[in-house]
Structure formats: structure tokens, C-alpha cells
Design an enzyme around this catalytic site. Structure first.
Site, PDB file in Angstrom:
ATOM      1  N   CYS A 129      65.300  30.108  27.666  1.00  0.00           N
ATOM      2  CA  CYS A 129      64.596  31.140  28.330  1.00  0.00           C
ATOM      3  C   CYS A 129      65.237  32.518  28.705  1.00  0.00           C
ATOM      4  CB  CYS A 129      64.167  30.260  29.834  1.00  0.00           C
ATOM      5  SG  CYS A 129      65.340  29.286  30.557  1.00  0.00           S
ATOM      6  N   GLN A 156      69.199  34.093  37.146  1.00  0.00           N
ATOM      7  CA  GLN A 156      68.252  33.048  36.695  1.00  0.00           C
ATOM      8  C   GLN A 156      67.800  32.061  37.918  1.00  0.00           C
ATOM      9  OE1 GLN A 156      70.818  32.532  32.679  1.00  0.00           O
ATOM     10  NE2 GLN A 156      69.469  30.905  33.043  1.00  0.00           N
ATOM     11  N   GLY A 160      64.296  26.969  35.953  1.00  0.00           N
ATOM     12  CA  GLY A 160      64.906  26.932  34.801  1.00  0.00           C
ATOM     13  C   GLY A 160      65.686  25.767  34.459  1.00  0.00           C
ATOM     14  N   HIS A 245      63.114  34.825  35.520  1.00  0.00           N
ATOM     15  CA  HIS A 245      64.415  35.170  34.964  1.00  0.00           C
ATOM     16  C   HIS A 245      64.687  36.891  35.159  1.00  0.00           C
ATOM     17  CE1 HIS A 245      65.439  31.205  34.579  1.00  0.00           C
ATOM     18  NE2 HIS A 245      65.931  31.260  33.364  1.00  0.00           N
TER      19      HIS A 245
HETATM   20  N1  LIG Z   1      62.692  25.101  32.754  1.00  0.00           N
HETATM   21  C1  LIG Z   1      62.809  26.022  31.935  1.00  0.00           C
HETATM   22  O1  LIG Z   1      62.644  27.184  32.328  1.00  0.00           O
HETATM   23  C2  LIG Z   1      63.261  25.753  30.669  1.00  0.00           C
HETATM   24  C3  LIG Z   1      63.062  26.825  29.526  1.00  0.00           C
HETATM   25  C4  LIG Z   1      63.457  26.414  28.121  1.00  0.00           C
HETATM   26  C5  LIG Z   1      63.742  25.302  27.991  1.00  0.00           C
HETATM   27  N2  LIG Z   1      64.096  24.393  28.903  1.00  0.00           N
HETATM   28  C6  LIG Z   1      64.247  23.064  28.410  1.00  0.00           C
HETATM   29  O2  LIG Z   1      63.196  22.090  28.550  1.00  0.00           O
HETATM   30  C7  LIG Z   1      63.614  20.908  28.800  1.00  0.00           C
HETATM   31  C8  LIG Z   1      62.755  20.184  29.918  1.00  0.00           C
HETATM   32  O3  LIG Z   1      63.061  20.929  31.218  1.00  0.00           O
HETATM   33  P1  LIG Z   1      62.245  20.958  32.343  1.00  0.00           P
HETATM   34  O4  LIG Z   1      62.835  22.237  33.365  1.00  0.00           O
HETATM   35  O5  LIG Z   1      60.789  20.809  32.154  1.00  0.00           O
HETATM   36  O6  LIG Z   1      62.738  19.659  33.078  1.00  0.00           O
HETATM   37  P2  LIG Z   1      62.079  18.831  34.242  1.00  0.00           P
HETATM   38  O7  LIG Z   1      61.250  19.492  35.050  1.00  0.00           O
HETATM   39  O8  LIG Z   1      63.169  17.830  34.853  1.00  0.00           O
HETATM   40  O9  LIG Z   1      61.288  17.627  33.537  1.00  0.00           O
HETATM   41  C9  LIG Z   1      61.901  16.783  32.468  1.00  0.00           C
HETATM   42  C10 LIG Z   1      60.828  16.047  31.783  1.00  0.00           C
HETATM   43  O10 LIG Z   1      61.190  15.017  30.513  1.00  0.00           O
HETATM   44  C11 LIG Z   1      60.865  13.688  31.034  1.00  0.00           C
HETATM   45  N3  LIG Z   1      61.772  12.694  30.520  1.00  0.00           N
HETATM   46  C12 LIG Z   1      63.166  12.523  31.137  1.00  0.00           C
HETATM   47  N4  LIG Z   1      63.584  11.516  30.325  1.00  0.00           N
HETATM   48  C13 LIG Z   1      62.908  11.221  29.430  1.00  0.00           C
HETATM   49  C14 LIG Z   1      62.943  10.131  28.509  1.00  0.00           C
HETATM   50  N5  LIG Z   1      64.074   9.281  28.205  1.00  0.00           N
HETATM   51  N6  LIG Z   1      61.804   9.848  27.609  1.00  0.00           N
HETATM   52  C15 LIG Z   1      60.820  10.842  27.912  1.00  0.00           C
HETATM   53  N7  LIG Z   1      60.408  11.608  28.488  1.00  0.00           N
HETATM   54  C16 LIG Z   1      61.646  11.984  29.475  1.00  0.00           C
HETATM   55  C17 LIG Z   1      60.538  13.825  32.480  1.00  0.00           C
HETATM   56  O11 LIG Z   1      59.656  12.787  32.542  1.00  0.00           O
HETATM   57  P3  LIG Z   1      59.570  11.810  34.149  1.00  0.00           P
HETATM   58  O12 LIG Z   1      58.750  12.703  35.160  1.00  0.00           O
HETATM   59  O13 LIG Z   1      59.085  10.690  33.692  1.00  0.00           O
HETATM   60  O14 LIG Z   1      60.912  11.628  34.579  1.00  0.00           O
HETATM   61  C18 LIG Z   1      60.110  14.949  32.552  1.00  0.00           C
HETATM   62  O15 LIG Z   1      58.410  15.017  32.165  1.00  0.00           O
HETATM   63  C19 LIG Z   1      64.901  20.893  28.964  1.00  0.00           C
HETATM   64  O16 LIG Z   1      65.744  20.398  27.578  1.00  0.00           O
HETATM   65  C20 LIG Z   1      65.136  22.151  29.336  1.00  0.00           C
HETATM   66  O17 LIG Z   1      66.674  22.882  28.999  1.00  0.00           O
HETATM   67  C21 LIG Z   1      63.629  24.505  29.952  1.00  0.00           C
END
Ligand SMILES: NC(=O)c1ccc[n+]([C@@H]2O[C@H](COP(=O)([O-])OP(=O)(O)OC[C@H]3O[C@@H](n4cnc5c(N)ncnc54)[C@H](OP(=O)(O)O)[C@@H]3O)[C@@H](O)[C@H]2O)c1
Length: 341
Positions: A129, A156, A160, A245
Site C-alpha cells: 500500500c 502509515q 494497513g 497513509h
Molecule cells: N490492510 C492494508 O492496507 C493492506 C494493503 C495491501 C496489502 N495488504 C495485505 O493483504 C493481506 C490481508 O490484510 P488485511 O489487512 O485485510 O488483514 P486482516 O484484516 O487481518 O484479514 C485477514 C483475512 O484473511 C483471512 N484468513 C486468515 N487466515 C486464513 C486462512 N488460513 N485461510 C483463509 N483465510 C484466512 C481472515 O479470515 P478470518 O476472519 O476467518 O480470520 C481475514 O479474512 C495481508 O497479506 C496484507 O499484507 C493489506
């Protein structure tokens, strides 16, 4: 019904839930949207576009018949499941860091390097991001006058890091405001409420740059196709902001670019809005960037200490253009250019 069968992996998370919203807003041609999350969430109902979708866990059977999967469930999940999804017939647009630097995986910012998507072999990666927000301002400058050196310092937001980090900031802030002791941190190494952490992600293998800083430097180079002669340095900090960010960017260019010409250039750039009247209190702020797709750029001024160098302040929504919106724009690109299937 015509359209594509679209999986959203990580649908209960910060990015995945935003992807669901953006798919609906942009009227993506989906015949069906299938939300996936961990086994903990299997069976959970999610409201989407006036309908109720049921969350599924990943499995050999549940992943069959998908045309496209927008994936954001963490790097470990993508490492294992992206190839399995591709094998089952889907193209995966991946938001995690796992595939971004693989040589045969294009790293695509819609509006910056869309042509890179053409070479995909089933997986297209979405940048980090912080990188994404900076790219929107830097790509037009690079195309016009060439980049020579970049110093990026980020501020940030906690979203994120995902849903749990938002809850941590809220709980700690509420306790501090009530005059109580803040609950101990579980997501970050220190208290984030009313604090600034000069650490985003982790220090590994004795490196004195964090993994986030390494990503910003490496991904910028890959997206803009910059050679080693272009110096890039990044410092990433976490601030107690929920979404948006902000980044200070010091950019030295090959040819001179005046602040006036830089503003004119960026005001023509799609997805960028110039907000730059500092005397009137108008400059890019996280609160204004949050909830919109445009990246805001302002505080454009010359660096008094170095030739051909400008300072910029950039703010963008890490969950929208920084993740979900770009993923959906990449999906649209795959449809337009007949790169699905
Ligand atoms: N947040 C940002 O601004 C951002 C920006 C760019 C990229 N990212 C990337 O995107 C990814 C997710 O980020 P997030 O911020 O959305 O995280 P988050 O809010 O913690 O969400 C994680 C998601 O992954 C699911 N999950 C976890 N373990 C799993 C498994 N074993 N099998 C299937 N689903 C699973 C969770 O499901 P449950 O609810 O069932 O646990 C939830 O839906 C990360 O890799 C992060 O680096 C994030």
C-alpha cells in the site's frame, strides 16, 4: 447469468471487505461472488450488494470453477493457495507480499504499468500500500523527467496491519482518554495510541531496514523498471491514524522540474488530485484521502539543499487505491484485455 465467477479470499478482513465493496461500487461483471476466509469464518453470512453470501473455507472442492480470485488472506495462505487456485482454473490477483518480487509475476499498478499484466502466468501481484500511494505521484514525474534519487518517509495508518490493529488502536485510545492504563499491545511491539513507531513490520536477519522499507524500495524499482543507478531510501513509521497513509517524498530528477510544472503534470495524471495551497491550510491529509480512490499530492516545493530536487507530501487510502481498488482495477484490466482464463 453472464459474467465471471469471482472469489474474494480474506473476505472478512480489512482489505477483503473493502474489495467486496469496490466490486459492487464499480459494478464488476460478476455472475457470482464467493467469499473465502479461514475455517473459523466458514458459514458466516456477509451482506453484499443486496444479497447474503456465505463464507467458505479453502478446499479442493470449494475452489473449483472460479474465473478470478482477489486474494488478501496473508502471505502464507497465498504461497500455498494461489498456485492451487491457478491449477483449478482461476487467475489470482494477489494483495499479499508473497508473489510480488517473483520474476514471472507481474506487479501492477493500474494507471502506471498496466501492460505488465499481459505477461501473467496465472498470478498478478498488487503492490504494497505504501509503494502504491507513492507510485501514483512518482510515475508521471518519472515518465516526464526521469528519477535519479528518492527518499520516502511514510506515516502509515493502522488499518494497513488489518482488522486487529484497528481494534488495538481503538481500545488503547479509549483507555488513555479515560485516564486508565492502556491495554498491553498484541499487534504492535509498543503502544500505538498517542505514539509514533519507527518500525513497520519487522527487522529480519540483522537488517537495519524493516521488511516494509525493503518492500517499498524493491517494489518501486520493479514497477518503474528503475536500474541500480537510481538511489532509493525508505523509512516507514506507524502513526495512530485508522485509515490513510501519508508520505513525504524527496525526489531528485534527471531533468529539472519546477514546482509549477510538477503541479501541472500531476493535475493531468489520472487518479491523482493536487491539493496545494498551504497558506490557506490546503494540503493532502489522511482524513481527506480516506474513503476515496484518488491519491492526494501537495506541499510541492524545491529542496533548497539539492539541485533538481522537489519535496512532495502524498496521502492515499491504503485500503482502497493501496489495496482493494487497485486489485479490482487490475481485474477490470484483465477483462478488458482478455487476459482471464
Ligand atoms: N490492510 C492494508 O492496507 C493492506 C494493503 C495491501 C496489502 N495488504 C495485505 O493483504 C493481506 C490481508 O490484510 P488485511 O489487512 O485485510 O488483514 P486482516 O484484516 O487481518 O484479514 C485477514 C483475512 O484473511 C483471512 N484468513 C486468515 N487466515 C486464513 C486462512 N488460513 N485461510 C483463509 N483465510 C484466512 C481472515 O479470515 P478470518 O476472519 O476467518 O480470520 C481475514 O479474512 C495481508 O497479506 C496484507 O499484507 C493489506
Amino acid at each position: 447469468m453472464s459474467g465471471y465467477r469471482v472469489g474474494v479470499l480474506g473476505a472478512t478482513g480489512a482489505v477483503g471487505s473493502t474489495i467486496l465493496g469496490v466490486l459492487a461500487e464499480r459494478d464488476f461483471p460478476a455472475s457470482e461472488v464467493v467469499p473465502f476466509a479461514s475455517e473459523r469464518s466458514a458459514g458466516r453470512e456477509i451482506e453484499w450488494n443486496d444479497s447474503i453470501l456465505e463464507c467458505r473455507a479453502l478446499g479442493d472442492e470449494t475452489i473449483q470453477g472460479l474465473d478470478l480470485v482477489l486474494s488478501s488472506a496473508g502471505g502464507t495462505v497465498s504461497a500455498e493457495w494461489a498456485p492451487r487456485l491457478v491449477e483449478a482454473g482461476a487467475v489470482v490477483v494477489d494483495n499479499t507480499s508473497y508473489w510480488r518480487m517473483h520474476e514471472d509475476v507481474p506487479l501492477v499498478v493500474a494507471g502506471v504499468n498496466p501492460d505488465a499484466a499481459a505477461g501473467h502466468r496465472g498470478i498478478v501481484a498488487n503492490p504494497n500500500c505504501t509503494t502504491m500511494v507513492a507510485m501514483m505521484a512518482l510515475a508521471p514525474i518519472h515518465r516526464a523527467v526521469g528519477l535519479e534519487r528518492l527518499v520516502v518517509s511514510s506515516y502509515q495508518a493502522v488499518s494497513g496491519t488489518g482488522q486487529k490493529a484497528i481494534e488495538e488502536l481503538r481500545a488503547q485510545s479509549a483507555a488513555v482518554l479515560a485516564g486508565e492504563e492502556a491495554p498491553a499491545p498484541t499487534v504492535y511491539p509498543h503502544r500505538i495510541a498517542f505514539n509514533v513507531l519507527p518500525q513497520v513490520e519487522s527487522f529480519v536477519d540483522g537488517d537495519d531496514y524493516t521488511t516494509e522499507e525493503r518492500k517499498v524500495m524493491a517494489e518501486t524499482r520493479k514497477i518503474l523498471d528503475l536500474g541500480e543507478e537510481v538511489g532509493i531510501s525508505a523509512t516507514c513509521a506507524r502513526v495512530p491514524v485508522i485509515t490513510g497513509h501519508s508520505e513525504s517524498v524527496n525526489v531528485q530528477t534527471r531533468e529539472d522540474l519546477s514546482p509549477e510544472d510538477c503541479r501541472a503534470l500531476l493535475s493531468e495524471a489520472p487518479g491523482v488530485v493536487v491539493v496545494d495551497d498551504p497558506a490557506a491550510g490546503r494540503y493532502p491529509m489522511a482524513v481527506d484521502a480516506a474513503g476515496r480512490d484518488d491519491v492526494l499530492v501537495g506541499r510541492v516545493r524545491r529542496d533548497p539543499g539539492q539541485d533538481r530536487t522537489l519535496n512532495l507530501w502524498v496521502a492515499g487510502d491504503n485500503l482502497r487505491k493501496g489495496a482493494a481498488t487497485n486489485a479490482v482495477q487490475v481485474a477490470e484490466l484483465l477483462v478488458e484485455r482478455d487476459l482471464l482464463g
